[in-house]
Design an enzyme around this catalytic site. Sequence first.
Site, mmCIF file in Angstrom:
data_model
loop_
_atom_site.group_PDB
_atom_site.id
_atom_site.type_symbol
_atom_site.label_atom_id
_atom_site.label_comp_id
_atom_site.label_asym_id
_atom_site.label_seq_id
_atom_site.Cartn_x
_atom_site.Cartn_y
_atom_site.Cartn_z
ATOM 1 N N CYS A 483 -29.592 -30.694 11.405
ATOM 2 C CA CYS A 483 -28.353 -29.939 11.641
ATOM 3 C C CYS A 483 -27.447 -30.151 10.443
ATOM 4 O O CYS A 483 -26.363 -30.696 10.561
ATOM 5 C CB CYS A 483 -27.644 -30.442 12.884
ATOM 6 N N ASP A 484 -27.905 -29.784 9.272
ATOM 7 C CA ASP A 484 -27.126 -30.027 8.065
ATOM 8 C C ASP A 484 -27.400 -28.889 7.098
ATOM 9 O O ASP A 484 -28.565 -28.592 6.821
ATOM 10 C CB ASP A 484 -27.562 -31.379 7.445
#
EC number: 4.1.1.19
Length: 608
Positions: A483-484
Amino acid sequence: MNYGIDIWGGNNFFIENGKLKVNFGNQPALIDIIKEIEERGFQGPILLRFPHLIRKQINSLYSAFNKAIKEFNYKGKFHAVFPLKVNQFPTFVKPLIKIANKFNYGLEAGSKAELILAMAYNNKNAPITINGFKDKDMIRLAFIAGFMGYDVTITIEGLNELNSIIEVSKEYEKIPVNIGIRIRLHTSGVGIWAKSGGIESKFGLSSTEIIEAIDILKKEKMLDKLKMIHFHIGSQINDISPLKKAIRESGNIYADLRKMGAKNLSAINIGGGLAIEYSQWEEKRDKNYSIEEFSNDVVYLLKEISQKKEVPMPDIFTESGRFIASPSTILIAPVIELFSQEYHEKNLKLKDKNPDLVEELYDLYKTINENNYIEYFHDALDHFESLLTLFDLGIIDLIDRSNSEILVNLMIKKAITYATLKGFKNKDLKSINEKIQEKYLANFSIFQSLPDFWGLGQRFPIMPLTKLNITPTRSATIWDITCDSDGEIPFSKEYPLYLHDVDLEKEDYYLGFFLVGAYQEILGMKHNLFSYTNEAIINFDIEGNYEIEFLEPTQKIREILIDLDYDIDEIERLLKNKLEIINDEEERKEILGELFLLLNDMIYLKND
Ligand code: PLP
């Protein structure tokens, strides 16, 4: 279409019938190896290690230097050690040690833990060199390695280390090690890893300190222990000229030290730095020399200096790691989603009466062909602009907007396919393709598996394992599952990557990331709690059949939590307590059972 395999592939792989195959033994397709591993219940990203490629690299290093030694009638010998910092994993180190025996190839350690590995696994008479900053305990470990019979050289990084060696030597009756001096050259390498060399470098002794070291050794009657001088001008030296300068500089230091009375000084350790060709693009090569040029230059220059200064030609040590380790390891990640797939004809929700522009778009989509595609593509983009304005004004609704998005995207895909067939003669289309890329979501973490891409922008060759007889048409951005937003290999005009348009509901699509055997695993981060991938060692038997010698699954959720020092019993207790709000005991037990099963699930995604 061959993803530059002839540039970076070292003849280790080839393409046949659309599949990428290993150019060894019975030449298996990588996809077949992956399928076999999946059949054994392993899913998600997998690291494949090929020990035959470790052997090939060691062999080519020794052959190149020994050939140069013969050709130039060089009197010194060639030795090499593998720097453990490059890859300390047992699945890499143990096969390497087996192969190393024949070459008397040793190990280099840069920390106490690496030294313990070297002491445990190094072959009997193979050398051990010890670099990095050391305390007295590390020096004691080095002495113990010497007492085990290994040929040990402790390279000092500063004068304080020399004093520590002298103090430790007084604790024992014999000094079972040699001393090396890391010299601080004024030459440094080039590129992103050049900081290990040069006058500002963190490592090594200046000329004044070297002279002082000689005086100290003379005073302590230990000058006979000085065997080696060492330098390392940085990893991945992409230009040969700094290396030549470093050889001249170190050769002269060696000769002068001999003249100052260091009679047992007999070796120059040229460190690592031998570069790997990572590039997939002819015009963007990563290095400007071959292993032959590298070894010829080292041998020739050292001979020239030794003759001029009338000193014996020194033995040559190298500590090349990237060159040895990179090719042996491939990361393979399944693509789990293509983001344009939501723009599918079946998702159209056309109404009985659509806005005129949507009707026109639909018409264009139905009638676009290889003769009209440029004109229709331009019309579609115009219509789309107008439709978005109509949406902002509240004139068309969300369903109309969604229909327009789907139709425009489907038209772009068709136009790109026609344009690819015609060699992308239209500039507009090419730039649209570059702007509107397909996003390939792959089941892996860039932070864990390609940290040098994340941290330094280092490129690794990427290619699909299949469909290699079909022209790839989609400009590709690769997303990982963290999630980056940094977990992305964006499409770049400078380094364009095109992949295939695939329907993942009908077929699998895997991406291979090549030359990842050096530094990546140990530098990899557990960002988002994604840790090691599945791992397999692929060997070939004497008939040439491949066999999966070792297969290790990726970590489970509970294992990574334990790794972070969480008390897993406490976590289980807390989770259990939180389910107490469910009154029905049967239901509670069932959900608890499911939760505990999921706690034992793998950290990467499953191919649902
Ligand atoms: N030797 C020393 C002292 C190093 O610091 C390094 C790595 O930077 C190496 C050898 C290995 O370098 P490479 O992997 O570029 O061959």
